[in-house]
Write an enzyme that holds these catalytic residues in place. Sequence first.
Site, mmCIF file in Angstrom:
data_model
loop_
_atom_site.group_PDB
_atom_site.id
_atom_site.type_symbol
_atom_site.label_atom_id
_atom_site.label_comp_id
_atom_site.label_asym_id
_atom_site.label_seq_id
_atom_site.Cartn_x
_atom_site.Cartn_y
_atom_site.Cartn_z
ATOM 1 N N THR A 91 1.017 4.815 -12.593
ATOM 2 C CA THR A 91 0.105 3.013 -12.289
ATOM 3 C C THR A 91 -1.157 4.002 -13.727
ATOM 4 O OG1 THR A 91 1.219 1.918 -10.939
ATOM 5 C CG2 THR A 91 -1.114 1.419 -11.846
ATOM 6 N N THR A 166 -0.122 6.592 -7.379
ATOM 7 C CA THR A 166 -1.283 6.344 -5.502
ATOM 8 C C THR A 166 -0.350 6.690 -4.396
ATOM 9 O OG1 THR A 166 -0.804 3.431 -5.587
ATOM 10 C CG2 THR A 166 -2.720 4.767 -7.330
ATOM 11 N N ASP A 167 1.487 6.271 -4.834
ATOM 12 C CA ASP A 167 2.070 6.067 -3.136
ATOM 13 C C ASP A 167 1.861 7.214 -2.344
ATOM 14 O OD1 ASP A 167 3.245 3.833 -4.304
ATOM 15 O OD2 ASP A 167 5.817 4.353 -3.569
ATOM 16 N N LYS A 243 -3.749 6.088 1.899
ATOM 17 C CA LYS A 243 -2.691 5.031 1.407
ATOM 18 C C LYS A 243 -2.488 3.490 3.292
ATOM 19 C CE LYS A 243 -0.534 2.580 -2.569
ATOM 20 N NZ LYS A 243 0.788 2.164 -3.456
#
EC number: 6.3.5.-
Lengths: 418, 418
Positions: A91, A166-167, A243
């Site tokens: 992203t 970020t995953d 996360k």
Amino acid sequence: MRPKSWGWISMSERLEGKRVRIKAKGKIFEGIVMPSFTGNFVLKLDNGYNVGFKEYELLEVLEVEPFEPHLPELVKREGLPDVKIISTGGTIASKVDYRTGAVTSQFTAEEIASEVPELTEICNVDAELLYNILSENMKPENWIELARHVYKALKDHEGVIITHGTDTMHFSAAALSFMLSTPKPVVFVGAQRSSDRPSSDAAMNLLCAAKAATEDIGEVVVCMHGSTSDDYCLVHRGVKVRKNHTSRRDAFQSVNAKPIGRIDYPSLSVEWLSWRYRRGERELKLTDRLERKVVLIKFFPGLSSDILEYYHSKGYRGFVIEGTGLGHVSTDWIDTLRRVCEDSVVVMTSQCLWGRVCDRVYDTGRDILRAGVIEGEDMLPEVALIKLMWLLGNYSIEEAKEMVKKSVAGEIEPTTQY
Amino acid sequence: MRPKSWGWISMSERLEGKRVRIKAKGKIFEGIVMPSFTGNFVLKLDNGYNVGFKEYELLEVLEVEPFEPHLPELVKREGLPDVKIISTGGTIASKVDYRTGAVTSQFTAEEIASEVPELTEICNVDAELLYNILSENMKPENWIELARHVYKALKDHEGVIITHGTDTMHFSAAALSFMLSTPKPVVFVGAQRSSDRPSSDAAMNLLCAAKAATEDIGEVVVCMHGSTSDDYCLVHRGVKVRKNHTSRRDAFQSVNAKPIGRIDYPSLSVEWLSWRYRRGERELKLTDRLERKVVLIKFFPGLSSDILEYYHSKGYRGFVIEGTGLGHVSTDWIDTLRRVCEDSVVVMTSQCLWGRVCDRVYDTGRDILRAGVIEGEDMLPEVALIKLMWLLGNYSIEEAKEMVKKSVAGEIEPTTQY
């Protein structure tokens, strides 16, 4: 009239990134077609706002001038540290996509500096586009290649920033934490909201990451929003971070450890919150083999231990179990565990995530230890998995059994933080 | 001299629960031998304290009088509600074990009332010992049997309490939430520290659970410490709760929902924090079949989709995937997912745990949806697993595909709580 879909591909998707003029609600609108998450037709207007329409009439698809950046050449500033930014996609790198209609970012230093000009006050930026992939597609092979690029960059830069989806950013950060002994900061950074959204965290995270990359740090860290406001970022140890939310900007949290530090925004003043590897404390060294045949298995009531046999018969010799509570599985797993432990490394972690594994308290736990399973202490299951990939890639089974219990990169804290 | 071990069984373990006299540190000690978590020889002295010894000399194993409770018979109090306590084992039920040397609790109402006399001011207690097993050994078969016992007890009690080991208590609570439509409170309670430890949470949790069992609640809940102090318990919806710490007393947390209520201690005053099913709102109904061939798979970078084929070839038709971020797996899983989805229900949840799955945002997610995977909304992976066991046990594949998306027992919130 709403244009009908062709198979799976809706009109909105066919026009994504194109400039169009439409009629809707009795008015004329012009803008860039955005990806639609709701089935609506979404336009980014020239004032920057996105507007969604249920019903509309397409009037015209406008030709867009080819993207000519005309960006001023970057001049190196004396006295500022050199920092390399390596982009892997995600992203945070999707910044330019829908501003111009171009789907792929060029990711040059000039482009980054024009998007986030404050960067040039912190450091002299070098940029490298390594990948442009979504982070759910990252593989151990990518970690190895990334580690090699970072290793090279560390030789002539004061710090390295890695932009990442970020995953799986915490998986990659853990992988590099084990593969790289670094005397300088290696800072992973991402964004939960893309830069074309008003709530984007991309610019602030990148600025704080740049600050971290010039600081007195000698390890691999993750730098992300520390709250849902734009007031500070937290710097997390790469092997203690996870996360913990699908969408919040402060989704990344240190688990079983305090964050290393806090960087206020916009002042960029740094406060240290925990111990850290300091700049220059460790030699630069790359140990970059990873064993692929390592698996993470999450236990649940009723899960048969056959799954251990399945992987074992395929040649897997590294197993991380996400057990319940203090680190348990059903008693009927014990026999299989004993057999697998004969030629494999089996590490017990907890699906509680917080807290420390302790198999000495209850009968089941003691049986698990007697079978040869090793307690994963306060390691996150994901971190234990990657540690085992790294250990089995570079050391013997016996060495791996010893080393998995000891902290290599700060992944095991001597006592559990509450 | 420290007695040597025989194989895996140490002297300490052979004496567990027995009354002994030993000589250590030049003195004579007498007490009950406790399970040793540290390799030390641990005695519970008559003053209640535990003392550990590294070196000792065993003088005598004393005969213990057979346990004669001599407990006063419980007299039913007029005006107090009848509550049934069903014990399934776990730390909370280990209360009596080492007080008398008896390893198995009798778990009579008289015994419970003598241990926690304040209970008799809240309700008239009936007690039933259903199991005495560690919760990591609970199986779907046990959930079915438990649900049937609770169903029966609900017919002539105002509420039911289930004492349960904490490791899998949230799995059991979710299972009963789906299997039982209840007009009365069904309250799971456990303890993180056994009652022979000064920091035990057993008595306070049980009192708050009894309060909850007499309140205006018509659903399955979990009642546990809300903080690390002994100041309040939280009442969590059975399908929104998770054990998030290996050892803390406040390990249980509502995820993606507020707790239903808070019960202060020792006042036992109740504050409601969220919506709830009210007493009498739903009819009593038991739907108690569960499909065992349902599996939860936690994705990680590099995990091959072969694991889906493996379970599919064994006849599994229910799959819950713990994906990354908003609900992703690697793009190279898509083909396998498409094949599996043809005759199976595949639900995507997130290993972030907090937040909601949304596969409409990124390309990978949209491909996953097109393959036939169903978004698990804000359901915990563990809850989605049990929901799918229940749906496939009682409904067709097509019905299950529709119902898994809709809230059956409060497991899906209309919007995500931050």
